[in-house]
Enzyme design. Structure first.
Site, PDB file in Angstrom:
ATOM      1  N   ARG A  37      44.976  36.835  34.085  1.00 40.09           N
ATOM      2  CA  ARG A  37      43.835  37.549  34.683  1.00 40.09           C
ATOM      3  C   ARG A  37      43.440  36.699  35.866  1.00 40.09           C
ATOM      4  O   ARG A  37      42.950  35.589  35.730  1.00 40.09           O
ATOM      5  CB  ARG A  37      42.704  37.665  33.647  1.00 40.09           C
ATOM      6  CG  ARG A  37      41.413  38.272  34.164  1.00 40.09           C
ATOM      7  CD  ARG A  37      41.528  39.766  34.435  1.00 40.09           C
ATOM      8  NE  ARG A  37      40.275  40.272  34.993  1.00 40.09           N
ATOM      9  CZ  ARG A  37      40.011  40.322  36.310  1.00 40.09           C
ATOM     10  NH1 ARG A  37      40.912  39.924  37.204  1.00 40.09           N
ATOM     11  NH2 ARG A  37      38.846  40.782  36.721  1.00 40.09           N
TER      12      ARG A  37
ATOM     13  N   HIS B  84      38.971  35.119  39.960  1.00 40.70           N
ATOM     14  CA  HIS B  84      37.971  36.114  40.346  1.00 40.70           C
ATOM     15  C   HIS B  84      36.580  35.592  40.015  1.00 40.70           C
ATOM     16  O   HIS B  84      36.436  34.569  39.337  1.00 40.70           O
ATOM     17  CB  HIS B  84      38.214  37.444  39.610  1.00 40.70           C
ATOM     18  CG  HIS B  84      37.984  37.382  38.131  1.00 40.70           C
ATOM     19  ND1 HIS B  84      38.894  36.838  37.251  1.00 40.70           N
ATOM     20  CD2 HIS B  84      36.933  37.785  37.349  1.00 40.70           C
ATOM     21  CE1 HIS B  84      38.434  36.901  36.009  1.00 40.70           C
ATOM     22  NE2 HIS B  84      37.228  37.471  36.034  1.00 40.70           N
TER      23      HIS B  84
ATOM     24  N   HIS C  47      32.242  37.249  39.386  1.00 44.43           N
ATOM     25  CA  HIS C  47      31.382  38.420  39.223  1.00 44.43           C
ATOM     26  C   HIS C  47      30.086  38.160  39.978  1.00 44.43           C
ATOM     27  O   HIS C  47      29.376  37.195  39.685  1.00 44.43           O
ATOM     28  CB  HIS C  47      31.105  38.679  37.745  1.00 44.43           C
ATOM     29  CG  HIS C  47      32.362  38.734  36.929  1.00 44.43           C
ATOM     30  ND1 HIS C  47      33.216  39.812  36.970  1.00 44.43           N
ATOM     31  CD2 HIS C  47      32.943  37.839  36.105  1.00 44.43           C
ATOM     32  CE1 HIS C  47      34.258  39.577  36.185  1.00 44.43           C
ATOM     33  NE2 HIS C  47      34.116  38.383  35.653  1.00 44.43           N
TER      34      HIS C  47
ATOM     35  N   GLU D 171      29.270  35.832  32.368  1.00 42.21           N
ATOM     36  CA  GLU D 171      30.289  36.330  31.440  1.00 42.21           C
ATOM     37  C   GLU D 171      30.323  35.473  30.177  1.00 42.21           C
ATOM     38  O   GLU D 171      30.444  34.252  30.259  1.00 42.21           O
ATOM     39  CB  GLU D 171      31.652  36.314  32.133  1.00 42.21           C
ATOM     40  CG  GLU D 171      32.817  36.699  31.233  1.00 42.21           C
ATOM     41  CD  GLU D 171      34.145  36.754  31.999  1.00 42.21           C
ATOM     42  OE1 GLU D 171      34.139  37.106  33.201  1.00 42.21           O
ATOM     43  OE2 GLU D 171      35.183  36.421  31.401  1.00 42.21           O
TER      44      GLU D 171
ATOM     45  N   HIS E 297      36.755  31.949  38.076  1.00 43.85           N
ATOM     46  CA  HIS E 297      37.506  31.644  36.854  1.00 43.85           C
ATOM     47  C   HIS E 297      38.800  32.440  36.788  1.00 43.85           C
ATOM     48  O   HIS E 297      38.982  33.421  37.523  1.00 43.85           O
ATOM     49  CB  HIS E 297      36.642  31.902  35.606  1.00 43.85           C
ATOM     50  CG  HIS E 297      36.013  33.258  35.553  1.00 43.85           C
ATOM     51  ND1 HIS E 297      34.812  33.546  36.171  1.00 43.85           N
ATOM     52  CD2 HIS E 297      36.403  34.414  34.960  1.00 43.85           C
ATOM     53  CE1 HIS E 297      34.492  34.808  35.939  1.00 43.85           C
ATOM     54  NE2 HIS E 297      35.444  35.363  35.222  1.00 43.85           N
TER      55      HIS E 297
ATOM     56  N   GLU F 213      34.034  45.569  35.197  1.00 44.19           N
ATOM     57  CA  GLU F 213      35.186  44.677  35.325  1.00 44.19           C
ATOM     58  C   GLU F 213      36.093  45.157  36.457  1.00 44.19           C
ATOM     59  O   GLU F 213      36.811  44.380  37.056  1.00 44.19           O
ATOM     60  CB  GLU F 213      35.948  44.636  33.995  1.00 44.19           C
ATOM     61  CG  GLU F 213      37.221  43.822  33.979  1.00 44.19           C
ATOM     62  CD  GLU F 213      37.016  42.322  34.096  1.00 44.19           C
ATOM     63  OE1 GLU F 213      35.865  41.857  34.113  1.00 44.19           O
ATOM     64  OE2 GLU F 213      38.030  41.621  34.203  1.00 44.19           O
TER      65      GLU F 213
HETATM   66 MN    MN Z   1      35.608  37.452  34.545  1.00 45.41          MN
END
Ligand code: MN
Ligand code: MN
Length: 365
Positions: free
Chosen positions: A75, A78, A80, A85, A124, A147
């Protein structure tokens, strides 16, 4: 900024506005969303799906994502912009990298029962380590979060002209010719090697507060009807805006009547069968049944209780949108008042209350 009649500002005060629109009706809305039963959105190396106000209107303060990563699947880097989170690892192992505003980086592995917390806006990544897939539930302290609207490194770099990238990274523009032109989100890669047990001297710039909390390793509070683990900022100092919990409730037992003065509660049911009733004032109460994969929600201040209606242990993970855990129970409230007052309140003899519990009983059997 709002100001009072004496000119004092309300800064730092909670916004005591009107009740949110989904909770204003004559009937309470649903507090259940079948996240597990929703279609997985397939990705390269895994899948994800989410519960936000878009598909679960009552959940204005918290949102969630269920995600699975194959071994090596990344993943991508990125952040937010509008939510912190919080995560609970349901099964498998993964590795996380983080960066904070001091450029401090933590690289740490997670396994079943571990929790992470990323402050809002901190960068992260998450990578599956195997063996087998890693499944986790992510919870965000903003129901309007999505998301699928996060800030991904490939999306950004893919929209910066090569000559700017060349200047920024001190590289020839051709270096960036084969970089993705749009968001990668999730991508397969090799499983990374084990972390060194002893990093080389001078090689670490680690933050003072770790992003990992081993919730299953915590000694639970034990009650006749089950057990409870709570991870607030008291136990996990970096988790300043969220509190999590893991509840295990025995067959036939109850999470007693209570409410949370300071936070909404977002639930993910992992095992077993439950019935939750939410009380919303004005004669409004709503009872719904929950099973594995379901999300439940109890708005701030709304009374609720959870019954295990199955033959097996009920397990659910919770998160609250406040770093401090607060709850008030009906049994504690009864115990805190004289029997004579309760007699007047309920119109029954004071002796009625002689055998009532003398204080909070979080999980009676
Ligand atoms: Mn995240
Ligand atoms: Mn609760």
């Amino acid at each position: 900024m709002a100001t009072g009649i004496d000119g004092d500002s309300y800064a730092g005060q909670p916004p005591y506005g009107p009740m949110s629109a989904p909770l204003q009706g004559k009937e309470l809305p649903t507090f259940r969303y079948a996240l597990g039963a929703a279609p997985n959105i397939p990705r390269d190396g895994g899948w994800s799906k989410e519960a936000t106000v878009v598909n679960f209107p009552v959940s204005e303060k918290l949102a969630g994502v269920l995600m699975q990563l194959e071994p090596g699947a990344l993943r991508e880097l990125h952040w937010h912009a509008n939510a912190a989170e919080w995560a609970y690892i349901i099964r498998g192992r993964c590795r996380v990298t983080t960066i904070d505003p001091q450029d401090q980086c933590e690289i740490v592995d997670f396994s079943e029962g571990d929790v992470w917390y990323f402050p809002r806006g901190h960068g992260h990544s998450i990578q599956g380590l195997g063996p087998g897939p890693c499944e986790f539930i992510l919870i965000f302290d903003n129901g309007y979060f999505s998301e699928f609207g996060t800030f991904s490194i490939t999306d950004w770099i893919g929209h910066v002209p090569a000559e700017v990238l060349a200047k920024n990274f001190k590289q020839p523009a051709a270096t960036f010719a084969n970089f993705p032109k749009k968001e990668v989100y999730l991508v397969k890669g090799p499983v990374p090697p084990p972390l060194p047990a002893d990093p080389a001297p001078g090689s670490l710039n680690a933050p003072p507060e770790t992003h990992r909390y081993r919730m299953l390793a915590q000694k639970p509070q034990e009650f006749p009807g089950g057990s409870m683990r709570i991870v607030s900022r008291k136990e996990f100092p970096i988790s300043t805006t969220m509190t999590g919990a893991l509840l295990r409730i025995k067959p036939g037992a109850l999470r007693e009547l209570h409410w949370h003065p300071n936070a909404d509660e977002w639930q993910y049911y992992i095992k077993g069968r439950a019935r939750m009733t939410v009380f919303g004032s004005g004669g409004r109460a709503r009872t719904e049944e929950y099973g594995p994969g379901d999300v439940g929600y109890a708005p701030q201040g709304f009374g609720h209780y959870i019954e295990n209606i199955g033959d097996d242990e009920l397990e659910l993970v919770l998160a609250f949108n406040d770093g401090e855990y607060q709850s008030i129970s009906a049994t504690a409230w009864f115990a805190a008042n004289p029997p004579e007052l309760l007699a007047t309140n309920f119109g029954v003899p004071a002796s009625t209350f002689a055998g009532f519990p003398k204080g909070e009983t979080p999980m009676p059997d």
